[in-house]
Design an enzyme around this catalytic site. Structure first.
Site, PDB file in Angstrom:
ATOM      1  N   GLY A  96     126.773  -2.661  35.404  1.00  0.00           N
ATOM      2  CA  GLY A  96     125.872  -3.644  34.822  1.00  0.00           C
ATOM      3  C   GLY A  96     125.746  -4.901  35.649  1.00  0.00           C
ATOM      4  O   GLY A  96     125.012  -4.953  36.637  1.00  0.00           O
ATOM      5  N   CYS A 118     125.942  -1.797  21.387  1.00  0.00           N
ATOM      6  CA  CYS A 118     125.715  -3.244  21.398  1.00  0.00           C
ATOM      7  C   CYS A 118     126.395  -3.908  20.200  1.00  0.00           C
ATOM      8  O   CYS A 118     126.187  -3.490  19.060  1.00  0.00           O
ATOM      9  CB  CYS A 118     124.222  -3.543  21.385  1.00  0.00           C
ATOM     10  SG  CYS A 118     123.849  -5.315  21.456  1.00  0.00           S
TER      11      CYS A 118
END
Length: 329
Positions: free
Chosen positions: A231, A97
C-alpha cells in the site's frame, strides 16, 4: 485476457483518497504487470450516485480491479451488475476497512463477525459478475482469536466460489483505534497467513500489511505465497517498488526510472488539462516519484506549492524537473 493470478503476484492496495484513476495511471507507467485497485466504492453509491465519476478509468490502467463495500447481498449484486459495463478485470469485496464510517454501515472489517453473510454476499456477486470476484479481509477483529476464526471464515468464502483472497495480516480493532492506528498497532501475523495457504492450497492467497520493499515482497513469494499487496510504500516510493517490479517479480521488461515514468505522464497531463482538469489532481500522486534521490525535496516543493495555481500546466512539471536536475548535478 488478463492472467489475474499472474498480475496478483504484486498489487497496489486500494486506498481511499489515494488510489484514484490519476494515481493508477501514474503507477502504470512504472509497471505493466502489477494489479491496481480502485478506492473502495460503496454499493449504494454505485447504484444511486454518479456512475461515470465513480467507476470511470482509462483503458491504460488495466489490469485494474474495482473494490466494493457493503453488507446487503442484493445491493452488492446490483452494484456488480452495473459495474460490468465498465469492464474491470476483477471485482473485490472489502471485509477489512475499520473506519467509523464503514462500521456505521455494518460493512468492512465488521463483516469478519458474519462469515455466513459474507458467503451469501460473495455468492450473489459471483452470480452477477462476468469477471472474477475476490475478497480482502483481516485475520480477525477485536477479541476474536484469529487462529480459530480465520480458517472457518475462509472455508465459508471458498464454499461461495471465491478462489482468490487478500489477507491483511493484522486484526482490526473496531473500538479504540483509528484507521491509521489499525494499520500500525495490531501486530502482524505472517505465520498465520502462511498457515492459511497450507490449509487452503487451492486458494490464491496474497498477503497485505507491513511490506515496505520489493525485496520483502519477493521473499514472501519465495516462501510460498501466491501474491503480495503493498500500500503506502508503493505510493510513496513508486520507483523503488513498482519501477523495479516487472523484471524482478515477473522476469519481464526492464526497470523503469522515475524520470521515465514522469515523462510518460506528459501526454496524460496534457489530456487532463484539455478536459478541464487541474494539474494538482495528477501531480499530488507524483510527489514521491524521486523519493530518496538527490533533488527530491525540490521536486516535491515546487509541485506542492505551484500545481494548484491558476495556469499551472506541463511547464510546472518541467520546472520541478529542471530544479531537481540542477541540484542533482
Amino acid at each position: 485476457m488478463t492472467d489475474l493470478n499472474k498480475a496478483a503476484r504484486l498489487s497496489v492496495a486500494p486506498m481511499i483518497d489515494w488510489t484514484d484513476s490519476n494515481c493508477r495511471i501514474f503507477h502504470r507507467q512504472f509497471s505493466r504487470n502489477a494489479l491496481l485497485y480502485t478506492e473502495m466504492v460503496t454499493a449504494p453509491a454505485v447504484i444511486h450516485g454518479p456512475r461515470a465519476r465513480l467507476l470511470g478509468y482509462r483503458d491504460a490502467e488495466h489490469p485494474v480491479a474495482l473494490q466494493l463495500g457493503g453488507a446487503d447481498p442484493a445491493q452488492l449484486r446490483e452494484a456488480v451488475r452495473i459495474a460490468a459495463d465498465w469492464n474491470y478485470d476483477e471485482i473485490n469485496l472489502n471485509c477489512g476497512c475499520p473506519s467509523d464510517r464503514v462500521q456505521s454501515g455494518a460493512f468492512g472489517a465488521v463483516l469478519m463477525r458474519q462469515p455466513d453473510l459474507v458467503a451469501e454476499i460473495l455468492s450473489e456477486m459471483i452470480a452477477a459478475s462476468p469477471v472474477e470476484v475476490t475478497l480482502k479481509c483481516r485475520i480477525g477483529v477485536d477479541d476474536q482469536e484469529p487462529a480459530d476464526i480465520l480458517p472457518a471464515f475462509l472455508e465459508k468464502v471458498a464454499a461461495s466460489g471465491v478462489r482468490r483472497v487478500i489477507i491483511h495480516a493484522r486484526k482490526a480493532w473496531l473500538q479504540g483505534l483509528s484507521p491509521k492506528e489499525n494499520r500500525d498497532i495490531p501486530p502482524l501475523d505472517y505465520d498465520l497467513v502462511f498457515a492459511m495457504k497450507a490449509a487452503f492450497p487451492d486458494l490464491h492467497i496474497s498477503l497485505n500489511g507491513g511490506v515496505k520493499s520489493l525485496a520483502e515482497a519477493q521473499a514472501l513469494l519465495d516462501r510460498g505465497l501466491d501474491g503480495v499487496m503493498i500500500g503506502r510504500a508503493a505510493y510513496h516510493e513508486p520507483a523503488d517498488i513498482l519501477g523495479q517490479a516487472d523484471p524482478l517479480i515477473w522476469g519481464e521488461g526492464h526497470a523503469i526510472s522515475a524520470a521515465e515514468a514522469v515523462h510518460a505522464m506528459f501526454p496524460v497531463i496534457e489530456d487532463h488539462l484539455r478536459a478541464g482538469g487541474r494539474l494538482h489532481q495528477i501531480t499530488r500522486h507524483m510527489l514521491g516519484a524521486f523519493a530518496g534521490r538527490p533533488g527530491a525535496r525540490q521536486w516535491r516543493r515546487i509541485l506542492s506549492e505551484e500545481a494548484n495555481r491558476d495556469g499551472a500546466g506541463l511547464h510546472t512539471v518541467e520546472k520541478a524537473l529542471a530544479a531537481m536536475d540542477q541540484l542533482a548535478a
